[in-house]
Design a protein around this motif. Sequence first.
Motif, PDB file in Angstrom:
ATOM      1  N   GLY A  35       0.835  -1.198   0.000  1.00 34.91           N
ATOM      2  CA  GLY A  35       0.000   0.000   0.000  1.00 34.91           C
ATOM      3  C   GLY A  35       0.867   1.244   0.000  1.00 34.91           C
ATOM      4  O   GLY A  35       2.028   1.226  -0.424  1.00 34.91           O
ATOM      5  N   LEU A  67      -9.750   9.926  -5.594  1.00 38.64           N
ATOM      6  CA  LEU A  67     -10.723   9.673  -4.537  1.00 38.64           C
ATOM      7  C   LEU A  67     -12.047   9.215  -5.132  1.00 38.64           C
ATOM      8  O   LEU A  67     -12.605   9.865  -6.010  1.00 38.64           O
ATOM      9  N   PHE A  84      -3.157   3.697   4.860  1.00 40.56           N
ATOM     10  CA  PHE A  84      -3.723   2.962   3.741  1.00 40.56           C
ATOM     11  C   PHE A  84      -3.700   1.464   3.992  1.00 40.56           C
ATOM     12  O   PHE A  84      -2.794   0.922   4.639  1.00 40.56           O
ATOM     13  N   GLY A  85      -4.692   0.781   3.437  1.00 42.07           N
ATOM     14  CA  GLY A  85      -4.608  -0.663   3.336  1.00 42.07           C
ATOM     15  C   GLY A  85      -3.650  -1.037   2.220  1.00 42.07           C
ATOM     16  O   GLY A  85      -3.148  -0.184   1.493  1.00 42.07           O
ATOM     17  N   LYS A  86      -3.390  -2.315   2.079  1.00 40.94           N
ATOM     18  CA  LYS A  86      -2.413  -2.768   1.088  1.00 40.94           C
ATOM     19  C   LYS A  86      -2.987  -2.855  -0.318  1.00 40.94           C
ATOM     20  O   LYS A  86      -2.265  -3.131  -1.266  1.00 40.94           O
ATOM     21  N   PHE A 121     -11.902   6.500   3.655  1.00 40.99           N
ATOM     22  CA  PHE A 121     -11.772   6.878   2.252  1.00 40.99           C
ATOM     23  C   PHE A 121     -11.584   5.629   1.397  1.00 40.99           C
ATOM     24  O   PHE A 121     -11.008   4.637   1.831  1.00 40.99           O
ATOM     25  N   GLN A 152      -0.833   5.386 -12.822  1.00 41.24           N
ATOM     26  CA  GLN A 152      -1.444   6.673 -12.487  1.00 41.24           C
ATOM     27  C   GLN A 152      -1.362   6.943 -10.986  1.00 41.24           C
ATOM     28  O   GLN A 152      -0.986   6.086 -10.188  1.00 41.24           O
ATOM     29  N   GLY A 153      -1.737   8.177 -10.632  1.00 40.21           N
ATOM     30  CA  GLY A 153      -1.848   8.522  -9.222  1.00 40.21           C
ATOM     31  C   GLY A 153      -3.165   8.021  -8.657  1.00 40.21           C
ATOM     32  O   GLY A 153      -3.875   7.243  -9.295  1.00 40.21           O
ATOM     33  N   LEU A 154      -3.481   8.456  -7.463  1.00 42.50           N
ATOM     34  CA  LEU A 154      -4.691   7.993  -6.782  1.00 42.50           C
ATOM     35  C   LEU A 154      -5.824   9.000  -6.954  1.00 42.50           C
ATOM     36  O   LEU A 154      -5.621  10.207  -6.852  1.00 42.50           O
ATOM     37  N   TYR A 195      -9.866   5.044  -2.446  1.00 43.35           N
ATOM     38  CA  TYR A 195      -9.165   5.606  -3.597  1.00 43.35           C
ATOM     39  C   TYR A 195      -9.002   4.523  -4.656  1.00 43.35           C
ATOM     40  O   TYR A 195      -8.894   3.331  -4.338  1.00 43.35           O
ATOM     41  N   PHE A 230      -7.775   1.194  -2.961  1.00 47.12           N
ATOM     42  CA  PHE A 230      -7.198   1.351  -1.631  1.00 47.12           C
ATOM     43  C   PHE A 230      -8.231   1.951  -0.684  1.00 47.12           C
ATOM     44  O   PHE A 230      -8.872   2.959  -0.992  1.00 47.12           O
ATOM     45  N   GLN A 262      -6.605   3.513  -8.157  1.00 51.35           N
ATOM     46  CA  GLN A 262      -5.372   3.801  -8.893  1.00 51.35           C
ATOM     47  C   GLN A 262      -5.342   2.969 -10.163  1.00 51.35           C
ATOM     48  O   GLN A 262      -5.234   1.742 -10.099  1.00 51.35           O
ATOM     49  N   GLY A 320      -0.430  13.628  -6.567  1.00 52.06           N
ATOM     50  CA  GLY A 320       0.300  13.832  -7.796  1.00 52.06           C
ATOM     51  C   GLY A 320       0.423  12.532  -8.577  1.00 52.06           C
ATOM     52  O   GLY A 320       0.020  11.471  -8.096  1.00 52.06           O
ATOM     53  N   PHE A 366       4.673   9.303  -4.043  1.00 51.48           N
ATOM     54  CA  PHE A 366       3.535  10.161  -4.307  1.00 51.48           C
ATOM     55  C   PHE A 366       3.528  11.328  -3.333  1.00 51.48           C
ATOM     56  O   PHE A 366       3.730  11.162  -2.128  1.00 51.48           O
TER      57      PHE A 366
END
Lengths: 115, 113
Positions: A42, B46, B103-105, B34, B42-44, B36, B90, B38, A107, A90
């Motif tokens: 993660g 929401l 965050f979780g894995k 939350f 790419q980025g994350l 998210y 995530f 990905q 980002g 990130f």
Amino acid sequence: NAGVTQTPKFQVLKTGQSMTLQCAQDMNHEYMSWYRQDPGMGLRLIHYSVGAGITDQGEVPNGYNVSRSTTEDFPLRLLSAAPSQTSVYFCASSSSGTSGTDTQYFGPGTRLTVL
Amino acid sequence: AQSVTQPDIHITVSEGASLELRCNYSYGATPYLFWYVQSPGQGLQLLLKYFSGDTLVQGIKGFEAEFKRSQSSFNLRKPSVHWSDAAEYFCAVGGNSGYALNFGKGTSLLVTP
């Protein structure tokens, strides 16, 4: 708005080299942070800042330095790169608040390989 | 200390089938939760978030999540999956400082034709 930008997108270093990963945001966010993402792990928080001149350590701060001289920028410095720092990095930002309710914007990431 | 567990590392569903991704959290107070997404390289982004109030939260792209305090869960659901939903998902919980996320894995979703 460009949002959160990171440079470079890719970087290869040799063990012992130093470098700075750049992060900038144009949303006037007070809070900025750095995470690293490793397979099966993660995202883990490295350092964060709640405003210019204020930084603090996250879960995995060793080997990294940060400073926050302006609201917009939050660079991450690797003092002496090690293979264990091979990862995707990130940067994120969010508006200030007294709780974690504000959305964090991420980002696109920097993929770093240390040989 | 707060933590997040995503029990499923990989999930495969057929396009058009329903989806549920599991998330369990550990946190002493009312959590900020939350989800998210990905996409590769790419980025994350929401998908949705929960702070208080209605325990069923609607997000973008047709996703929803339900907060169940008694089960310490915040599972993500979608009634009909599209091929473009293939990505890494995530779950995250807001930290004690009010800013940092744990965050979780992650759960990797594969969508088959």
